[in-house]
Enzyme design. Sequence first.
Site, PDB file in Angstrom:
ATOM      1  N   ALA A   1       0.865  -1.176   0.000  1.00  0.00           N
ATOM      2  CA  ALA A   1       0.000   0.000   0.000  1.00  0.00           C
ATOM      3  C   ALA A   1       0.902   1.226   0.000  1.00  0.00           C
ATOM      4  O   ALA A   1       2.067   1.145   0.408  1.00  0.00           O
ATOM      5  CB  ALA A   1      -0.875  -0.011   1.238  1.00  0.00           C
TER       6      ALA A   1
ATOM      7  N   GLY B   1       0.632  -4.952   0.909  1.00  0.00           N
ATOM      8  CA  GLY B   1      -0.579  -5.063   0.090  1.00  0.00           C
ATOM      9  C   GLY B   1      -0.333  -5.772  -1.236  1.00  0.00           C
ATOM     10  O   GLY B   1      -1.259  -6.327  -1.822  1.00  0.00           O
TER      11      GLY B   1
ATOM     12  N   GLU C   1      -0.513  -9.347  -0.430  1.00  0.00           N
ATOM     13  CA  GLU C   1      -1.934  -9.611  -0.156  1.00  0.00           C
ATOM     14  C   GLU C   1      -2.743  -9.691  -1.458  1.00  0.00           C
ATOM     15  O   GLU C   1      -3.637 -10.522  -1.590  1.00  0.00           O
ATOM     16  CB  GLU C   1      -2.492  -8.515   0.761  1.00  0.00           C
ATOM     17  CG  GLU C   1      -1.887  -8.564   2.151  1.00  0.00           C
ATOM     18  CD  GLU C   1      -2.334  -7.417   3.032  1.00  0.00           C
ATOM     19  OE1 GLU C   1      -1.948  -6.262   2.755  1.00  0.00           O
ATOM     20  OE2 GLU C   1      -3.081  -7.657   3.990  1.00  0.00           O
TER      21      GLU C   1
ATOM     22  N   GLU D   1       4.830  -4.883   7.268  1.00  0.00           N
ATOM     23  CA  GLU D   1       4.078  -3.811   7.946  1.00  0.00           C
ATOM     24  C   GLU D   1       4.592  -3.532   9.346  1.00  0.00           C
ATOM     25  O   GLU D   1       4.488  -2.410   9.850  1.00  0.00           O
ATOM     26  CB  GLU D   1       2.588  -4.174   8.021  1.00  0.00           C
ATOM     27  CG  GLU D   1       1.831  -4.086   6.709  1.00  0.00           C
ATOM     28  CD  GLU D   1       1.925  -5.342   5.851  1.00  0.00           C
ATOM     29  OE1 GLU D   1       2.728  -6.245   6.182  1.00  0.00           O
ATOM     30  OE2 GLU D   1       1.189  -5.415   4.849  1.00  0.00           O
TER      31      GLU D   1
HETATM   32  N1  COA Z   1       4.590   3.176  -0.575  1.00  0.00           N
HETATM   33  C1  COA Z   1       4.986   4.348  -1.080  1.00  0.00           C
HETATM   34  N2  COA Z   1       6.124   4.505  -1.777  1.00  0.00           N
HETATM   35  C2  COA Z   1       6.855   3.407  -1.989  1.00  0.00           C
HETATM   36  C3  COA Z   1       6.497   2.142  -1.491  1.00  0.00           C
HETATM   37  C4  COA Z   1       5.304   2.052  -0.755  1.00  0.00           C
HETATM   38  N3  COA Z   1       4.865   0.891  -0.259  1.00  0.00           N
HETATM   39  N4  COA Z   1       7.458   1.254  -1.853  1.00  0.00           N
HETATM   40  C5  COA Z   1       8.374   1.942  -2.564  1.00  0.00           C
HETATM   41  N5  COA Z   1       8.019   3.238  -2.635  1.00  0.00           N
HETATM   42  C6  COA Z   1       8.723   4.316  -3.325  1.00  0.00           C
HETATM   43  C7  COA Z   1       9.942   4.789  -2.552  1.00  0.00           C
HETATM   44  O1  COA Z   1       9.565   5.713  -1.546  1.00  0.00           O
HETATM   45  C8  COA Z   1      10.766   5.414  -3.648  1.00  0.00           C
HETATM   46  O2  COA Z   1      10.209   6.670  -3.964  1.00  0.00           O
HETATM   47  P1  COA Z   1      11.181   7.940  -4.236  1.00  0.00           P
HETATM   48  O3  COA Z   1      12.022   7.512  -5.423  1.00  0.00           O
HETATM   49  O4  COA Z   1      10.231   9.049  -4.545  1.00  0.00           O
HETATM   50  O5  COA Z   1      11.991   8.128  -2.979  1.00  0.00           O
HETATM   51  C9  COA Z   1      10.472   4.502  -4.850  1.00  0.00           C
HETATM   52  O6  COA Z   1       9.242   3.838  -4.558  1.00  0.00           O
HETATM   53  C10 COA Z   1      11.528   3.449  -5.079  1.00  0.00           C
HETATM   54  O7  COA Z   1      11.696   2.704  -3.890  1.00  0.00           O
HETATM   55  P2  COA Z   1      13.098   2.590  -3.095  1.00  0.00           P
HETATM   56  O8  COA Z   1      12.786   2.359  -1.653  1.00  0.00           O
HETATM   57  O9  COA Z   1      13.983   3.731  -3.436  1.00  0.00           O
HETATM   58  O10 COA Z   1      13.679   1.268  -3.775  1.00  0.00           O
HETATM   59  P3  COA Z   1      14.725   0.247  -3.131  1.00  0.00           P
HETATM   60  O11 COA Z   1      15.158  -0.637  -4.236  1.00  0.00           O
HETATM   61  O12 COA Z   1      15.766   0.983  -2.349  1.00  0.00           O
HETATM   62  O13 COA Z   1      13.864  -0.609  -2.077  1.00  0.00           O
HETATM   63  C11 COA Z   1      11.927  -1.828  -1.319  1.00  0.00           C
HETATM   64  C12 COA Z   1      12.817  -1.424  -2.511  1.00  0.00           C
HETATM   65  C13 COA Z   1      10.720  -2.576  -1.862  1.00  0.00           C
HETATM   66  C14 COA Z   1      12.714  -2.734  -0.372  1.00  0.00           C
HETATM   67  C15 COA Z   1      11.488  -0.567  -0.552  1.00  0.00           C
HETATM   68  O14 COA Z   1      10.925   0.343  -1.497  1.00  0.00           O
HETATM   69  C16 COA Z   1      10.459  -0.799   0.513  1.00  0.00           C
HETATM   70  O15 COA Z   1      10.798  -1.282   1.592  1.00  0.00           O
HETATM   71  N6  COA Z   1       9.178  -0.431   0.248  1.00  0.00           N
HETATM   72  C17 COA Z   1       8.120  -0.504   1.218  1.00  0.00           C
HETATM   73  C18 COA Z   1       7.662  -1.897   1.430  1.00  0.00           C
HETATM   74  C19 COA Z   1       6.587  -1.922   2.484  1.00  0.00           C
HETATM   75  O16 COA Z   1       6.800  -1.634   3.642  1.00  0.00           O
HETATM   76  N7  COA Z   1       5.384  -2.297   2.055  1.00  0.00           N
HETATM   77  C20 COA Z   1       4.271  -2.431   2.951  1.00  0.00           C
HETATM   78  C21 COA Z   1       3.496  -1.198   2.967  1.00  0.00           C
HETATM   79  S1  COA Z   1       2.082  -1.404   4.013  1.00  0.00           S
END
Ligand code: COA
Length: 258
Positions: A65, A110, A113, A133
């Site tokens: 999400a 999400g 999910e 989460e």
């Molecule tokens: N919500 C909002 N933005 C998200 C996102 C999410 N769930 N997942 C990734 N993004 C965004 C990042 O903020 C980043 O945006 P920016 O370029 O404007 O800063 C962009 O997507 C790229 O992600 P980034 O984190 O830079 O890539 P990465 O390769 O370093 O890491 C992940 C990849 C998937 C490990 C990391 O993005 C992450 O942990 N995401 C969240 C996962 C999460 O907690 N999901 C559950 C949400 S309830």
Amino acid sequence: MYSTLITSLDAGILTITVNRPDKLNALNKEVMADLDAVSSDMATNEEIKGVILTGSGTKAFVAGADISEFIDLTRGEGLDLARRGQEIFFKFENSSKPVIAAVNGFALGGGCELAMACHFRIASENAKFGQPEVNLGLIPGYGGTQRLVQLIGKGRTLELLMTGNMIDAQTALQYGLVNHVVTLEELITKARSIMDVILSKAPFAIGKCIAAANAVYDNEKMGYEVELEAFGDCFGTEDKKEGTSAFLEKRKPVFKGN
Ligand code: COA
């Protein structure tokens, strides 16, 4: 037709691609509205016989999400968000037409999910699954606590939920979370070839396979309600504010237990 989805219909197979690659296809309000609309179209459009759901780009299926929308939500708003998410995902799960998730990268929160709400999953070798989460001071709210237990069992689920760790595609295969692992290049071809087999069978019978398999869990619907309430409760905490702010500020959260 949709602002956040690319759809293409070919030989009865609707391919839906979640398309926010710069945010790793995170599910914001617009994506959820589009998923709701496309799931209605799946039900009513007779040209659609089966559905393949995937993410745009080569990095992510859906990375969760959209965390930026969580920051200011109250307990009640968190609960409403989860209820709507659960309702939309139930539409995929209860579709009488087969829905395959082609998981092409991160399927987190999400995203995991959503993949689990599909009837089964095929992963590319670079896919990663997880429910992180807890890193945000939250729990899954779109059915993840329930479907993960259904698919991989309670012990493995609780380890994933409580550590927030990701598993790779091979581990997901071993756990039974996905049915096949193929190269990224082969992913959609593999999904289509399985779908072609399914679509060569009697559609009425296929719908009944889905309904009967889903009915195994009919008596367990209470769990989804418990998840909703718990998700909402997490939104009332300071730790959720800290966890979501920390993610957006790209730092480690410091949780205090309140
Ligand atoms: N919500 C909002 N933005 C998200 C996102 C999410 N769930 N997942 C990734 N993004 C965004 C990042 O903020 C980043 O945006 P920016 O370029 O404007 O800063 C962009 O997507 C790229 O992600 P980034 O984190 O830079 O890539 P990465 O390769 O370093 O890491 C992940 C990849 C998937 C490990 C990391 O993005 C992450 O942990 N995401 C969240 C996962 C999460 O907690 N999901 C559950 C949400 S309830």
